[in-house]
Design an enzyme around this catalytic site. Structure first.
Site, PDB file in Angstrom:
ATOM      1  N   TYR A  13      57.811  10.851  27.508  1.00  0.00           N
ATOM      2  CA  TYR A  13      58.145   9.550  28.091  1.00  0.00           C
ATOM      3  C   TYR A  13      59.637   9.432  28.413  1.00  0.00           C
ATOM      4  CZ  TYR A  13      53.454   7.833  26.967  1.00  0.00           C
ATOM      5  OH  TYR A  13      52.097   7.653  26.904  1.00  0.00           O
ATOM      6  N   ASP A  41      42.838  17.063  20.981  1.00  0.00           N
ATOM      7  CA  ASP A  41      41.493  16.814  21.514  1.00  0.00           C
ATOM      8  C   ASP A  41      40.489  16.684  20.369  1.00  0.00           C
ATOM      9  OD1 ASP A  41      42.304  19.431  21.151  1.00  0.00           O
ATOM     10  OD2 ASP A  41      41.102  20.271  22.771  1.00  0.00           O
TER      11      ASP A  41
END
Ligand code: NAD
Length: 353
Positions: free
Chosen positions: A141, A219
């Site tokens: 970010y 995941d």
């Protein structure tokens, strides 16, 4: 005892949920004889509309002069097409960065009364109590270079040793006061930045041998949170993965409207619900104020060092839910549907020592 709190309602439902949280703080200040001085300012899209920027230097300074900041949410369709630096969300990232809030603490705890509000089965949920510890001022970010041109778009995921060390240390310290287990979540099977992150976490772990360390790919972690959430105690992860995993944790509590958060650094602290500005229900007195009220409970616990007051607020939430009051997002058959204001009134009624 006296504290200065800056209120930044922001956009959308921000005004409604911060008004609700403010009334809770005012009653707490009466009950416990604590003086709380409020200052309220524009932040996000509404600040852009007035000043041409989502975050003014004056607001940054105000936050730095406060004991704590309580934030609603920012953003909305109206500002979606602005250039990146003018967007409300850019203001939020800048504020976190200016206040050096490197740790975001997001608890995901099940209230027994809300078991039916989640789409997960009761037996999977019951007893779940974990926190997502998300690195907040680094990673993809903030990494450079970033941008896009006519042929490609790009961002940079980068972490320094110091950044990983400070968040890892925080995670192990918090786990020590809980069930003594840290699950480090990364993508070390594909990303070099994750391999580096994992190596530093393992080094820091040498100072915390009483805490169990487990590594998990992101995941798999997303799947495990919905499959068996009780296995987690403290989830330690980076900025991007934490952003996603903490929203998945919303399924645990039944609604985004139930999830509080604390963002802390060495000098400053900021509290906010994890949800956004919910433009679809803004101004309709429908928003669930409980995530913001729980954030207030975290503020009393972490920044004001008053766990007793935090418990009073949490107990009031539990009691109100046990009495059957529900905003629309957590409503189920047989419970009492209430507005933001009515929910706030019930919480105020149940705030007792
Ligand atoms: P959102 O969290 O605002 O809303 C998602 C869904 O959850 C909506 O249906 C909304 O009505 C519902 N919801 C959220 N909070 C609720 C509450 N307290 N009570 C009842 N229902 C609630 O996410 P979004 O729709 O993806 O984003 C809307 C805007 O908010 C965007 O501009 C986004 O960038 C911004 N946003 C801001 C923050 C923040 O300020 N920290 C976080 C996320 C999104």
């Amino acid at each position: 005892m006296s504290f200065n709190v800056t209120l930044l309602p922001g956009d959308g439902i921000g005004a409604e949920i911060i008004a609700s949280a403010k009334s809770i703080i005012e009653k707490i200040s009466d009950i416990f004889n604590i003086k709380i001085n409020f200052t309220q300012e524009l932040f996000g899209g509404c600040s852009y509309d007035k000043y041409g920027t989502p975050l003014t230097d004056e607001v940054i300074q105000l936050c730095k002069n406060s004991d704590a900041v309580l934030l609603g949410a920012v953003g909305g369709y109206k500002w979606d097409t602005l250039e990146h630096s003018k967007k409300p969300e850019a203001g939020l990232l800048k504020l976190r960065s200016e206040l050096e809030l490197f740790t975001n603490i997001r608890p995901a705890k099940v209230y027994d009364e809300l078991l039916d509000a989640s789409s997960l089965k009761n037996e999977i949920l019951r007893g779940t109590d974990f926190i997502v510890l998300r690195e907040l001022t680094g990673g993809i970010y903030f990494g450079r270079p970033r941008g896009f041109d006519d042929v490609s778009g790009y961002n940079t995921m980068i972490y320094t040793k110091a950044e990983v060390e400070q968040i890892a240390r925080k995670a192990f310290t918090i786990a020590r006061g809980r069930k003594k287990k840290v699950t480090n979540v990364d993508k070390a099977n594909v990303l070099e930045v994750s391999q580096f992150w994992r190596k530093i976490v393992a080094e820091v772990h040498k100072d915390f041998q009483d805490v169990e360390l487990q590594n998990m790919y992101v995941d798999n972690a997303a799947m495990q949170i919905v499959r068996d959430p009780k296995q987690f105690d403290v989830i330690l992860t980076g900025n991007l993965f934490g952003d996603i995993l903490s929203d998945i944790s919303g399924i645990i509590t039944g609604s985004l409207g139930m999830l509080p958060s604390a963002s802390v650094g060495d000098k400053y602290s900021l509290y906010e619900p994890i949800h956004g500005s919910a433009p679809d229900i803004a101004g309709q007195n429908k928003a669930n104020p409980l995530a913001t009220i729980s954030s207030v409970a975290m503020m009393f616990d972490i920044t004001f060092d008053r766990k007793d007051i935090s418990d009073v607020i949490e107990n009031s939430i539990k009691e109100t839910l046990a009495e059957g009051y529900r905003t629309a997002d957590i409503f189920s058959e047989g419970s009492k549907l209430v507005s933001t204001n009515e929910m706030t009134k019930q919480i105020l009624n149940n705030l007792t020592i």
